[in-house]
Enzyme design. Sequence first.
Site: not given
Length: 731
Positions: A416, A480, A451-452, A381, A590-591, A321
């Site tokens: 991604d 989170e 995360d998640n 992930q 983040k990007f 990304k």
Amino acid sequence: MEAQHNETEAAGKPAAKKTTRTRKPRASKQATFIAEAPAMPIAIKEPGQFGRVNILNCQPSVEDDVYAARVEIGEQFTVSAQVFMEGRTKVGATAVLKNPRGRIMARVPMTVENAGLDLYTAKLQAGEHSTLNPWDAEFAEVKKQLGNWRVAIEGWEDTYGAWLHDARIKVDVLSDVENTLTSGSELLTRWASTRDANLNAEQRKTLREAAKSMMDTSLDAKSRLTFADNADIEALHETNPLRDGLTSSGDHVFHVERPKSSFSAWYQFFPRSEGAYLDDNGKKVQGNFHTAVSGLERAKAEGFNIVYLPPIFPIGVTNRKGPDGALNAGPDDPGSPFGIGSELGGHDTVDPLLGTMDDFKAFCQRAHELNLEVALDFALQCSPDHPWVKEHPNWFRTKPDGSIAYAENPPKKYQDIYPIDFDNDLEGIEREVERIMNLWIDAGVTIFRVDNPHTKPVRFWQDVIAAVTKKHPEVLFLAEAFTRPAMVRALSYAGFTQSHCYFPWRNTKPQLEEFLQETNGKGGYYQHNTFWPTTPDILTAYVRDGGVAAHAIRAVLAALGSPSWGIYNGYELIENRQRADAEEQSSNEKFEIKVRDWSAANRIGISKLLTSLNEIRSKHAATTSYHNLTILPSANENIIAFARQTEGRFTKDGRTDTLIVVVNLDPYNEQQSSIHVDAKALGLPTEHPYRVKDQLTGREYDWSWDNFVSLAPWADVAHVFHVETGEQPLD
């Protein structure tokens, strides 16, 4: 009948405590005593049966005790139960606290919370409060205090209290005086010889002499009664009572966790942005673990004790990304650290652009030298380039055309990122995740921010956390999970120590009052909400539009509304530009790599406020518990007020610690209000004013039941008052 139970060396007194360094706690000698009470054939409570005294509704109870309530070592918490007998029989109640080895550490008299409901409560503390870190040599003594503690509620007939109540009435009207006084004398004699009361020789002598003097018929009835109705006897009744018909509930488990499981201050930064700069051509040069030490030093200077890093693993190239999640990345775009995995490695590998594993270990070592723990983001992930895609294709879902399904949350698409499929090889995935976590623990990580986690099976996390903490009981987990309450609760039951929560979206007074009570109420026994004003994923309209004042308001509420709070770096610089299509920052870190001018932080003032708030938290025991917050009524919908209080027997200096927090929720206008303080309920002076000192400004005021405040965004957005009671510290 004979009722057997364990006693402490000092009935009603918890074990000695201190705040910083922790020594091995002293447990009382265990001995069996015989309660010489009148024959009561149902005094002992059997499972599923009522005892001589009825005990119901022992709290806290998490899912009917299927899961253990959780507290941090040394954290003040409250237990309650309904205790009663037939008719108007008076009862008493005691909370008995046992350490993981079954030794009684405290036997605390319970007080009547609601007579109409037969509700009794007591405040307890499991272990001694500590600020030690897992790498400190003395932490071994802390570990011995961790694990499953137990609390039992003992109920008993208050024979002395009932007799005294009736005796006062009868002697006053001279009704059946001799029988009444004779009964009292016999009661004191029996009390003096009852081993359950754990009386010393002097106390037994006091009771026996009082019993003898009551039978002196040369004195009038009122004089004879005073031998049993005086401060000395009342004091014994409080600490060493005669307990007839002693009945005990079953044990209720409390899982006692290590320091920072409840009381913690987080600081998040991206290592690649720390020390980043623009070269002569205007191109960004990213930071690494060497330059990221500046983030550690800033976190330390502002008073935080946990630094939290996003994933530090290699970032995938396929479908990488661009800025703000753009589908097409340029050649210089670093990609999202949440697109994990490349040909260089996966979750067990350091991104070479940040350094080597040795560099990361040195980074953790420096953090430890600064008394900072390192929390690592664990996002389960993969990018399409992750080694697992080739090594374990059955760990991913495939579409009918044979391609792997990328992550979606319609209408959002994450090309991604490949999510994990847990249904084909759950055990294999668990073993691999455990291996990876142990690798990072060996490198210096003591906390994982997951995360998640709500997008993975709860049982998976339960298995992984159990396996990791069995080997490393000091490791903590933050969930989170911005999702439905039932799922967040389940994750907490599964072993997550703390949880992100909906604090950023609770902005009005009714919303905040409800959420503060939820966080600091029964829910605090299983779910430790951590208050973050912003994150890389969250920038609300309130913070976006409210400028410096809004940032200050939310910081005060976060730091003092919950024992655990966190700040995402850049908060000090009022980074509040929001994306048009999302409730998060534009030019999102983040990007991309952020190049910041930290010299502006001192001018803005938020950095100084964060430092002050963490200093207040470090000095005041009242800020450490999820179980001591009281909402205070205020007349203005833009002013919220609450108190936090920790009793003197749970503080380092033996003085009750009371904080009163008042916050203006309006970042644009001055607001005024009256604040009502129930002085009696908080144990404050009721007949005269008391002194309060603002911990943010140093100013002092006289307060009482009703008090006036005026707060303006261009001056003070909040008061944080410490009540100066004049109590003398313990020697």
